[in-house]
Design a protein around this motif. Structure first.
Motif, mmCIF file in Angstrom:
data_model
loop_
_atom_site.group_PDB
_atom_site.id
_atom_site.type_symbol
_atom_site.label_atom_id
_atom_site.label_comp_id
_atom_site.label_asym_id
_atom_site.label_seq_id
_atom_site.Cartn_x
_atom_site.Cartn_y
_atom_site.Cartn_z
ATOM 1 N N LEU A 1 1.051 -1.238 0.075
ATOM 2 C CA LEU A 1 0.032 0.013 0.141
ATOM 3 C C LEU A 1 0.960 1.187 -0.273
ATOM 4 O O LEU A 1 0.535 2.350 -0.667
ATOM 5 N N GLU B 1 1.961 2.057 -3.438
ATOM 6 C CA GLU B 1 0.729 2.401 -4.278
ATOM 7 C C GLU B 1 0.555 4.027 -4.723
ATOM 8 O O GLU B 1 0.422 4.662 -3.634
ATOM 9 N N SER B 2 0.380 4.584 -5.748
ATOM 10 C CA SER B 2 -0.014 5.934 -6.010
ATOM 11 C C SER B 2 -1.481 6.240 -5.844
ATOM 12 O O SER B 2 -1.985 7.426 -5.479
ATOM 13 N N GLU B 3 -2.174 5.112 -6.036
ATOM 14 C CA GLU B 3 -3.696 5.188 -5.916
ATOM 15 C C GLU B 3 -4.452 4.272 -4.942
ATOM 16 O O GLU B 3 -3.597 3.144 -4.695
ATOM 17 N N PRO B 4 -5.409 4.498 -4.163
ATOM 18 C CA PRO B 4 -6.296 3.244 -3.628
ATOM 19 C C PRO B 4 -6.354 1.957 -4.707
ATOM 20 O O PRO B 4 -6.614 2.133 -5.781
ATOM 21 N N ALA C 1 -4.019 2.178 7.643
ATOM 22 C CA ALA C 1 -4.742 2.143 6.354
ATOM 23 C C ALA C 1 -6.252 2.635 6.278
ATOM 24 O O ALA C 1 -6.830 2.493 7.548
ATOM 25 N N THR D 1 -10.203 2.355 4.394
ATOM 26 C CA THR D 1 -10.876 1.714 3.235
ATOM 27 C C THR D 1 -11.565 2.821 2.556
ATOM 28 O O THR D 1 -12.315 3.743 3.361
ATOM 29 N N GLU E 1 -6.089 2.304 0.996
ATOM 30 C CA GLU E 1 -5.040 3.072 0.956
ATOM 31 C C GLU E 1 -4.248 3.304 2.141
ATOM 32 O O GLU E 1 -4.779 3.075 3.350
ATOM 33 N N THR F 1 -2.352 5.236 4.950
ATOM 34 C CA THR F 1 -2.983 6.588 5.777
ATOM 35 C C THR F 1 -1.560 7.575 5.800
ATOM 36 O O THR F 1 -0.480 6.880 5.414
#
Length: 152
Positions: free
Chosen positions: A35, A38-41, A71, A73, A85, A87
């Motif tokens: 996570l 990652e650049s996006e959810p 994280a 949701t 994603e 936090t």
């Protein structure tokens, strides 16, 4: 178990090992590592595929990360699917840790009245002081972190 093949995988596995030392599962740590990169959810399915874990393991990991404040949701309108994603990192982690430490301090203070033995009382007092100092230092660190972000 898959052996890490890339720098990215090595980082994800290292985060898994680190969080395992905090009594979270390696899968939870690996999920958090993924996570963070990652650049996006992302969906649970995408996480499961990227990590080569079952969707159930990823779902359990996400619940743990959410409970630790690491994280969040995001529900999708018209669907039961969730996106996930990481936090804010430091602030979320310290905040969750401080909440746990405050609960521990409360229990320790209750325990102080349960013994008249001076050594035990001193030990309880010392541990309480240690955790209070941890919270104070963490709050100071958060204040500095927020201040440095504002000045950027």
């Amino acid at each position: 178990m898959t052996v890490p093949r890339s720098d990215r995988q090595r980082l994800i596995y290292a985060i898994g090992d680190l969080l395992a030392s905090w009594s979270l599962s390696r899968a939870t740590g690996r999920t958090y590592g993924q996570l963070l990169l990652e650049s996006e959810p992302v969906s649970l399915d995408a996480l499961a595929e990227a990590l080569e874990l079952s969707k159930g393991a990823v779902s359990t990991s996400v619940r743990e990360l959410v409970s630790w404040g690491l994280a969040r949701t995001i529900s999708q309108p018209g669907s039961r699917r969730l996106l996930v994603e990481a936090t804010g990192g430091l602030e979320s982690l310290l905040s969750a840790s401080h909440d746990r430490a405050r609960s521990f301090i409360h229990v320790l203070r209750e325990g102080e009245g349960l013994t008249q033995e001076p050594h035990a009382q001193q030990r309880l007092h010392d541990i309480t002081d240690l955790f209070e100092g941890y919270i104070e230092a963490g709050e100071h660190m958060l204040t500095q972190h927020r201040s440095s972000r504002r000045s950027r």
